[in-house]
Write a protein that holds these residues in place. Structure first.
Motif, PDB file in Angstrom:
ATOM      1  N   VAL A 105     -17.664  -3.510 131.268  1.00 31.43           N
ATOM      2  CA  VAL A 105     -18.823  -2.743 130.802  1.00 31.43           C
ATOM      3  C   VAL A 105     -20.015  -3.050 131.688  1.00 31.43           C
ATOM      4  O   VAL A 105     -20.312  -4.214 131.958  1.00 31.43           O
ATOM      5  N   TRP A 106     -20.714  -2.005 132.143  1.00 41.03           N
ATOM      6  CA  TRP A 106     -21.912  -2.223 132.957  1.00 41.03           C
ATOM      7  C   TRP A 106     -23.138  -1.550 132.357  1.00 41.03           C
ATOM      8  O   TRP A 106     -24.264  -1.987 132.594  1.00 41.03           O
ATOM      9  N   HIS A 107     -22.960  -0.484 131.566  1.00 43.92           N
ATOM     10  CA  HIS A 107     -24.100   0.226 130.980  1.00 43.92           C
ATOM     11  C   HIS A 107     -24.286  -0.294 129.559  1.00 43.92           C
ATOM     12  O   HIS A 107     -23.730   0.214 128.604  1.00 43.92           O
ATOM     13  N   PHE A 108     -25.080  -1.366 129.424  1.00 41.58           N
ATOM     14  CA  PHE A 108     -25.135  -2.103 128.164  1.00 41.58           C
ATOM     15  C   PHE A 108     -25.738  -1.308 127.014  1.00 41.58           C
ATOM     16  O   PHE A 108     -25.246  -1.345 125.900  1.00 41.58           O
ATOM     17  N   GLY A 109     -26.835  -0.581 127.269  1.00 39.50           N
ATOM     18  CA  GLY A 109     -27.492   0.163 126.196  1.00 39.50           C
ATOM     19  C   GLY A 109     -26.593   1.229 125.609  1.00 39.50           C
ATOM     20  O   GLY A 109     -26.478   1.363 124.379  1.00 39.50           O
ATOM     21  N   ARG A 110     -25.947   2.003 126.459  1.00 36.97           N
ATOM     22  CA  ARG A 110     -25.054   3.063 125.987  1.00 36.97           C
ATOM     23  C   ARG A 110     -23.871   2.467 125.228  1.00 36.97           C
ATOM     24  O   ARG A 110     -23.467   2.975 124.183  1.00 36.97           O
ATOM     25  N   PHE A 111     -23.328   1.350 125.747  1.00 31.11           N
ATOM     26  CA  PHE A 111     -22.192   0.735 125.094  1.00 31.11           C
ATOM     27  C   PHE A 111     -22.592   0.175 123.731  1.00 31.11           C
ATOM     28  O   PHE A 111     -21.839   0.312 122.751  1.00 31.11           O
ATOM     29  N   ALA A 112     -23.756  -0.456 123.645  1.00 28.94           N
ATOM     30  CA  ALA A 112     -24.197  -1.047 122.374  1.00 28.94           C
ATOM     31  C   ALA A 112     -24.314   0.016 121.293  1.00 28.94           C
ATOM     32  O   ALA A 112     -23.956  -0.218 120.116  1.00 28.94           O
ATOM     33  N   SER A 124     -22.005   2.199 116.303  1.00 18.26           N
ATOM     34  CA  SER A 124     -21.527   3.356 115.553  1.00 18.26           C
ATOM     35  C   SER A 124     -20.117   3.173 115.034  1.00 18.26           C
ATOM     36  O   SER A 124     -19.777   3.623 113.940  1.00 18.26           O
ATOM     37  N   LEU A 125     -19.278   2.479 115.807  1.00 21.41           N
ATOM     38  CA  LEU A 125     -17.880   2.318 115.430  1.00 21.41           C
ATOM     39  C   LEU A 125     -17.659   1.125 114.509  1.00 21.41           C
ATOM     40  O   LEU A 125     -16.900   1.209 113.539  1.00 21.41           O
ATOM     41  N   PHE A 126     -18.343   0.000 114.785  1.00 17.97           N
ATOM     42  CA  PHE A 126     -18.055  -1.240 114.066  1.00 17.97           C
ATOM     43  C   PHE A 126     -19.193  -1.695 113.164  1.00 17.97           C
ATOM     44  O   PHE A 126     -19.076  -2.697 112.502  1.00 17.97           O
TER      45      PHE A 126
END
Length: 295
Positions: free
Chosen positions: A281-288, A293-295
């Motif tokens: 993962v490199w795009h932290f904001g989008r991943f967070a 949303s999922l967990f």
């Protein structure tokens, strides 16, 4: 990421080995230039700033393909032809070019070694040309985001996250290169396997993902190529079986992988950032946002 500021023009020019030729200052009262560079797998990302106009004439390196996107529309011209926000400038290995800009500006470069592009019977035409496609803007945005992330998280360059970056950028530029070669962005579709059912497409895609060394480097376009079908057929098959497309499916697999890694990690020994980058993962904001949303 390596950031270097120059006051000597010849030193700045020497940091661009992908271009072999004459560089001239074309107006402007400044005398400062800057480069930001970062490695993404076997590829390379370079961002250059110039506070002067430039004239660059010569030939591109024989070792790889260069994909350029200027910062601004209407500033740069290649071989007399201008290009805007929706166009990408391509230098094939050994291609001749004459590039000019009239005012201070800069450009993004994504450099791809030729062995990652060419099949044995697919030699470059040694041309430089522009390609019009909305993905050109996506390349600019993606490169800018990667460099911003690398600036605040220098350790990311040695993690699996940069393999993901490489795959994402390749998935944007390689279809454009096919378009430039064949005059048809759908040229890959003509080689697809018509004998596969939607179930077989999904099974083969899952088998490919299960044995892929770095799942985070997989993209829908790469997965479609591996199975031997078009992205459109792959998307149809996944929507029929999972009610989501292949991109969403890949994101879900990555989210669950990161969750397993986070649960297995020790907070006193590793940070969340370390776990994310090691998971690709490199795009932290989008991943967070997706993770919440999922967990």
């Amino acid at each position: 990421m390596i950031t270097t500021t120059f006051t000597d023009f010849d030193e700045f020019r020497a940091t661009n080995p992908e271009i072999d030729g004459a560089w001239l200052i074309n107006g402007g009262s400044g005398s400062g230039w800057r480069t930001d560079s970062v490695d993404a797998g076997d590829c390379h990302i370079l961002r250059c700033y110039s506070n002067t106009g430039l004239i660059i004439e010569g030939s591109a390196s024989n070792d790889g393909y260069c994909f350029y996107v200027p910062f601004k529309s209407g500033v740069w011209r290649n071989n007399g032809t201008g290009f805007d926000d929706d166009e990408l400038l391509v230098f094939e290995p050994g291609s001749e070019h004459y590039v000019t800009s009239k005012r201070d500006d800069g450009w993004h470069l994504f450099y791809v070694p030729r062995h990652m592009v060419e099949a044995p019977a697919h030699e470059p035409r040694r041309r430089s040309y522009t390609l019009r496609d909305p993905r050109a803007r996506a390349v600019r945005d993606r490169v800018g985001s990667v460099l911003a992330t690398a600036a605040t998280n220098p350790a990311i360059e040695s993690t699996a996250a940069m393999q993901t970056v490489e795959a994402e950028l390749l998935s944007l530029v390689l279809p454009l290169l096919e378009q430039g070669r064949d005059g048809d962005a759908g040229s890959v579709d003509r080689r697809e396997r018509d004998d596969l059912t939607t179930t077989e497409i999904v099974h083969q895609a899952r088998a490919a993902l299960d044995c892929w060394d770095d799942i985070n480097a997989m993209t829908p376009s790469l997965l479609a190529r591996h199975v031997g079908v078009s992205e459109r057929r792959l998307r149809y098959a996944f929507n029929e079986h999972y009610q989501i497309g292949p991109r969403s499916y890949l994101i879900l697999r990555q989210l669950h992988k990161v969750r397993r890694n986070l649960l297995a990690s020790r907070p006193d020994e590793t940070t969340v950032t370390d776990t994310l980058t090691a998971s690709g993962v490199w795009h932290f904001g989008r991943f967070a946002s997706r993770y919440r949303s999922l967990f």
